[in-house]
Design an enzyme around this catalytic site. Structure first.
Site, PDB file in Angstrom:
ATOM      1  N   GLY A  40       0.832  -1.204   0.000  1.00  0.00           N
ATOM      2  CA  GLY A  40       0.000   0.000   0.000  1.00  0.00           C
ATOM      3  C   GLY A  40       0.864   1.251   0.000  1.00  0.00           C
ATOM      4  O   GLY A  40       2.101   1.182   0.015  1.00  0.00           O
ATOM      5  N   ILE A  57      -0.622  -6.396  11.111  1.00  0.00           N
ATOM      6  CA  ILE A  57      -1.762  -7.162  11.660  1.00  0.00           C
ATOM      7  C   ILE A  57      -1.313  -8.399  12.432  1.00  0.00           C
ATOM      8  O   ILE A  57      -2.105  -8.997  13.155  1.00  0.00           O
ATOM      9  CB  ILE A  57      -2.756  -7.610  10.558  1.00  0.00           C
ATOM     10  CG1 ILE A  57      -2.033  -8.369   9.443  1.00  0.00           C
ATOM     11  CG2 ILE A  57      -3.556  -6.439  10.020  1.00  0.00           C
ATOM     12  CD1 ILE A  57      -2.937  -9.234   8.596  1.00  0.00           C
ATOM     13  N   LEU A  76      -8.855  -6.157   5.067  1.00  0.00           N
ATOM     14  CA  LEU A  76      -8.365  -6.270   3.687  1.00  0.00           C
ATOM     15  C   LEU A  76      -6.885  -6.660   3.643  1.00  0.00           C
ATOM     16  O   LEU A  76      -6.402  -7.154   2.621  1.00  0.00           O
ATOM     17  CB  LEU A  76      -8.509  -4.929   2.949  1.00  0.00           C
ATOM     18  CG  LEU A  76      -9.902  -4.324   2.792  1.00  0.00           C
ATOM     19  CD1 LEU A  76      -9.800  -2.962   2.073  1.00  0.00           C
ATOM     20  CD2 LEU A  76     -10.825  -5.252   2.005  1.00  0.00           C
ATOM     21  N   TYR A 144      -1.887 -19.127  -1.945  1.00  0.00           N
ATOM     22  CA  TYR A 144      -2.754 -17.968  -1.686  1.00  0.00           C
ATOM     23  C   TYR A 144      -4.207 -18.432  -1.493  1.00  0.00           C
ATOM     24  O   TYR A 144      -4.870 -18.028  -0.523  1.00  0.00           O
ATOM     25  CB  TYR A 144      -2.659 -16.974  -2.847  1.00  0.00           C
ATOM     26  CG  TYR A 144      -3.696 -15.880  -2.799  1.00  0.00           C
ATOM     27  CD1 TYR A 144      -3.635 -14.868  -1.848  1.00  0.00           C
ATOM     28  CD2 TYR A 144      -4.757 -15.846  -3.718  1.00  0.00           C
ATOM     29  CE1 TYR A 144      -4.600 -13.863  -1.800  1.00  0.00           C
ATOM     30  CE2 TYR A 144      -5.719 -14.847  -3.680  1.00  0.00           C
ATOM     31  CZ  TYR A 144      -5.639 -13.862  -2.717  1.00  0.00           C
ATOM     32  OH  TYR A 144      -6.594 -12.876  -2.670  1.00  0.00           O
ATOM     33  N   LYS A 148      -6.548 -18.186   2.026  1.00  0.00           N
ATOM     34  CA  LYS A 148      -7.847 -17.515   2.133  1.00  0.00           C
ATOM     35  C   LYS A 148      -8.902 -18.490   2.658  1.00  0.00           C
ATOM     36  O   LYS A 148      -9.792 -18.104   3.425  1.00  0.00           O
ATOM     37  CB  LYS A 148      -8.253 -16.939   0.775  1.00  0.00           C
ATOM     38  CG  LYS A 148      -7.444 -15.724   0.377  1.00  0.00           C
ATOM     39  CD  LYS A 148      -7.789 -14.541   1.291  1.00  0.00           C
ATOM     40  CE  LYS A 148      -7.006 -13.297   0.986  1.00  0.00           C
ATOM     41  NZ  LYS A 148      -7.351 -12.164   1.846  1.00  0.00           N
TER      42      LYS A 148
HETATM   43  N1  LIG Z   1      -7.609  -7.076  -5.936  1.00  0.00           N
HETATM   44  C1  LIG Z   1      -8.253  -8.187  -6.228  1.00  0.00           C
HETATM   45  O1  LIG Z   1      -8.538  -8.480  -7.407  1.00  0.00           O
HETATM   46  C2  LIG Z   1      -8.694  -9.116  -5.130  1.00  0.00           C
HETATM   47  C3  LIG Z   1      -9.440 -10.263  -5.470  1.00  0.00           C
HETATM   48  C4  LIG Z   1      -9.824 -11.135  -4.453  1.00  0.00           C
HETATM   49  C5  LIG Z   1      -9.497 -10.858  -3.148  1.00  0.00           C
HETATM   50  N2  LIG Z   1      -8.770  -9.743  -2.846  1.00  0.00           N
HETATM   51  C6  LIG Z   1      -8.425  -9.490  -1.446  1.00  0.00           C
HETATM   52  O2  LIG Z   1      -8.815  -8.165  -1.116  1.00  0.00           O
HETATM   53  C7  LIG Z   1      -7.896  -7.631  -0.153  1.00  0.00           C
HETATM   54  C8  LIG Z   1      -7.325  -6.305  -0.637  1.00  0.00           C
HETATM   55  O3  LIG Z   1      -6.630  -6.538  -1.863  1.00  0.00           O
HETATM   56  P1  LIG Z   1      -5.921  -5.370  -2.673  1.00  0.00           P
HETATM   57  O4  LIG Z   1      -6.029  -5.743  -4.105  1.00  0.00           O
HETATM   58  O5  LIG Z   1      -6.398  -4.047  -2.213  1.00  0.00           O
HETATM   59  O6  LIG Z   1      -4.398  -5.612  -2.244  1.00  0.00           O
HETATM   60  P2  LIG Z   1      -3.247  -4.560  -1.867  1.00  0.00           P
HETATM   61  O7  LIG Z   1      -1.988  -5.328  -1.832  1.00  0.00           O
HETATM   62  O8  LIG Z   1      -3.327  -3.364  -2.745  1.00  0.00           O
HETATM   63  O9  LIG Z   1      -3.694  -4.129  -0.395  1.00  0.00           O
HETATM   64  C9  LIG Z   1      -3.357  -4.881   0.738  1.00  0.00           C
HETATM   65  C10 LIG Z   1      -2.917  -3.900   1.811  1.00  0.00           C
HETATM   66  O10 LIG Z   1      -2.559  -4.635   2.984  1.00  0.00           O
HETATM   67  C11 LIG Z   1      -1.342  -4.100   3.499  1.00  0.00           C
HETATM   68  N3  LIG Z   1      -0.680  -5.179   4.237  1.00  0.00           N
HETATM   69  C12 LIG Z   1      -0.101  -6.293   3.741  1.00  0.00           C
HETATM   70  N4  LIG Z   1       0.405  -7.045   4.731  1.00  0.00           N
HETATM   71  C13 LIG Z   1       0.116  -6.406   5.893  1.00  0.00           C
HETATM   72  C14 LIG Z   1       0.381  -6.681   7.256  1.00  0.00           C
HETATM   73  N5  LIG Z   1       1.043  -7.788   7.640  1.00  0.00           N
HETATM   74  N6  LIG Z   1      -0.059  -5.800   8.199  1.00  0.00           N
HETATM   75  C15 LIG Z   1      -0.717  -4.654   7.832  1.00  0.00           C
HETATM   76  N7  LIG Z   1      -0.980  -4.349   6.552  1.00  0.00           N
HETATM   77  C16 LIG Z   1      -0.571  -5.209   5.581  1.00  0.00           C
HETATM   78  C17 LIG Z   1      -0.566  -3.623   2.280  1.00  0.00           C
HETATM   79  O11 LIG Z   1       0.425  -2.655   2.565  1.00  0.00           O
HETATM   80  C18 LIG Z   1      -1.695  -3.068   1.394  1.00  0.00           C
HETATM   81  O12 LIG Z   1      -1.931  -1.702   1.657  1.00  0.00           O
HETATM   82  C19 LIG Z   1      -6.857  -8.714   0.094  1.00  0.00           C
HETATM   83  O13 LIG Z   1      -7.240  -9.455   1.225  1.00  0.00           O
HETATM   84  C20 LIG Z   1      -6.944  -9.569  -1.159  1.00  0.00           C
HETATM   85  O14 LIG Z   1      -6.507 -10.883  -0.924  1.00  0.00           O
HETATM   86  C21 LIG Z   1      -8.368  -8.860  -3.801  1.00  0.00           C
END
Ligand SMILES: NC(=O)c1ccc[n+]([C@@H]2O[C@H](COP(=O)([O-])OP(=O)(O)OC[C@H]3O[C@@H](n4cnc5c(N)ncnc54)[C@H](O)[C@@H]3O)[C@@H](O)[C@H]2O)c1
Length: 314
Positions: A40, A57, A76, A144, A148
């Site tokens: 992020g 987290i 998220l 992955y 989940k």
């Molecule tokens: N983008 C997609 O197409 C998609 C599809 C299915 C599921 N998801 C799920 O949705 C959620 C958000 O996805 P996204 O695309 O925004 O991903 P992203 O990587 O842009 O966002 C994830 C955020 O979590 C933060 N993060 C990671 N590890 C961390 C930790 N240990 N402690 C605190 N913060 C942490 C990262 O810095 C980032 O800001 C995730 O759980 C992902 O698995 C996303």
């Protein structure tokens, strides 16, 4: 609208978080974000009234502090890449399984009313004949997807054992603004077009996905915060439309005005499912969710966003 005050969004500085936090803040909610900024970016939240805690987290004390004064959680934060999870399954396990467990356990300690978790449709179900839905048998083919599924297991168990109000949403492939740091197909295709390099397709282009605009996904997250569904509920949030990777490349090329931009085909990568799209019927029944942005319109708008926010300055 239910009066939801004090929402903690873990991973709120990421792709989905940037849109979700804006939406929730605009609707009058007090938002706190917990994010370790690995994928992020704090600047994604510029101009939004939000409290950002930089932390992990996986740390129970950090979570306990972050949950003070909070009523609801949207979880998220994750290591979100299938390909990275195949390369480094231990990190994926640590962040997604242990991290999700810690979030749930902290929510239990804090007496949080509603905890909404981000899960995935395609990677969790694996190679099933689509459309998949909540009755499809999960058989993940990547670490992955397995991580989940483990998180969903704990979310259900915590609902039944402790009465925690969990709802898990299984997202389809999200796309839209704030996705510049992602390595998803649309981002990679747009970057290739901008750089004048060939679009790379892994496989022959026949693999398919369900591409859902981030605004629709964030609307579903907001509905999940407001709804009174039983703890342990799991819902697919999708567009219901199957798009092959070849069709996606054509849509991206059309959106960018370069229909003949070259494509290079490379071998398929392990861990990636062949076909996927999902039914959102149950989410419609339980949440009143339905997608509102079609793929042509959504991809055109996303190209515009990349032009204005990412490529424009070059
Ligand atoms: N983008 C997609 O197409 C998609 C599809 C299915 C599921 N998801 C799920 O949705 C959620 C958000 O996805 P996204 O695309 O925004 O991903 P992203 O990587 O842009 O966002 C994830 C955020 O979590 C933060 N993060 C990671 N590890 C961390 C930790 N240990 N402690 C605190 N913060 C942490 C990262 O810095 C980032 O800001 C995730 O759980 C992902 O698995 C996303």
């Amino acid at each position: 609208m239910a009066d939801i005050r004090g929402i903690l969004v873990t991973g709120g500085a990421g792709f989905l978080g940037a849109t979700l936090v804006r939406r929730l803040a605009a609707n009058g909610h007090a938002i706190r974000v917990l994010d370790n900024l690995t994928t992020g970016d704090a600047s994604y939240l510029d101009g939004v009234e939000v409290e950002l805690i930089e932390g992990d987290i996986r740390d129970a004390k950090t979570l306990d502090d972050a949950l003070e004064g909070i009523e609801s959680v949207v979880h998220l934060a994750a290591a979100g890449s299938v390909v990275m999870s195949v390369a480094d399954p231990a990190t994926n396990f640590d962040v997604n399984v242990l991290g999700t467990f810690q979030v749930l356990d902290a929510a239990r300690r804090a007496g949080i009313e509603r905890t909404v978790l981000a899960s995935t449709g395609g990677a969790l179900i694996g190679d099933a004949i689509p459309p998949v839905d909540e009755r499809s048998l999960p058989k993940p083919i990547s670490p992955y997807g397995a991580s989940k599924l483990a998180g969903e297991g704990y979310a259900h168990a915590f609902a039944k054992a402790y009465g925690l109000g969990t709802i898990t949403l299984r997202f389809a492939n999200a796309y839209g603004p704030w996705s510049a740091r992602k390595r998803s197909a649309i981002t990679m295709f747009f970057r290739a077009i901008d750089a004048g390099e060939p679009i790379v397709i892994y496989g022959d282009g026949s693999a398919s996905r369900d591409y859902t605009h981030v605004d629709d996904i964030c609307r579903a997250l907001e509905l999940a915060l407001e709804c009174d569904a039983a703890g342990g509920t799991v819902l697919h949030v999708a567009s219901g439309v199957e798009t092959t990777v070849q069709e996606l490349a054509d849509l991206c090329r059309a959106a960018a005005g370069v229909p003949k931009h070259p494509i290079e085909y490379r071998p398929k990568r392990p861990g990636e499912v062949e076909r996927n799209f999902a039914s959102y019927d149950l989410a419609q029944q339980v949440l009143g969710y339905a997608p509102s942005i079609g793929r042509e319109e959504g991809i055109r708008r996303t190209w515009q966003w990349f032009q204005e926010s990412v490529f424009g300055g070059r």
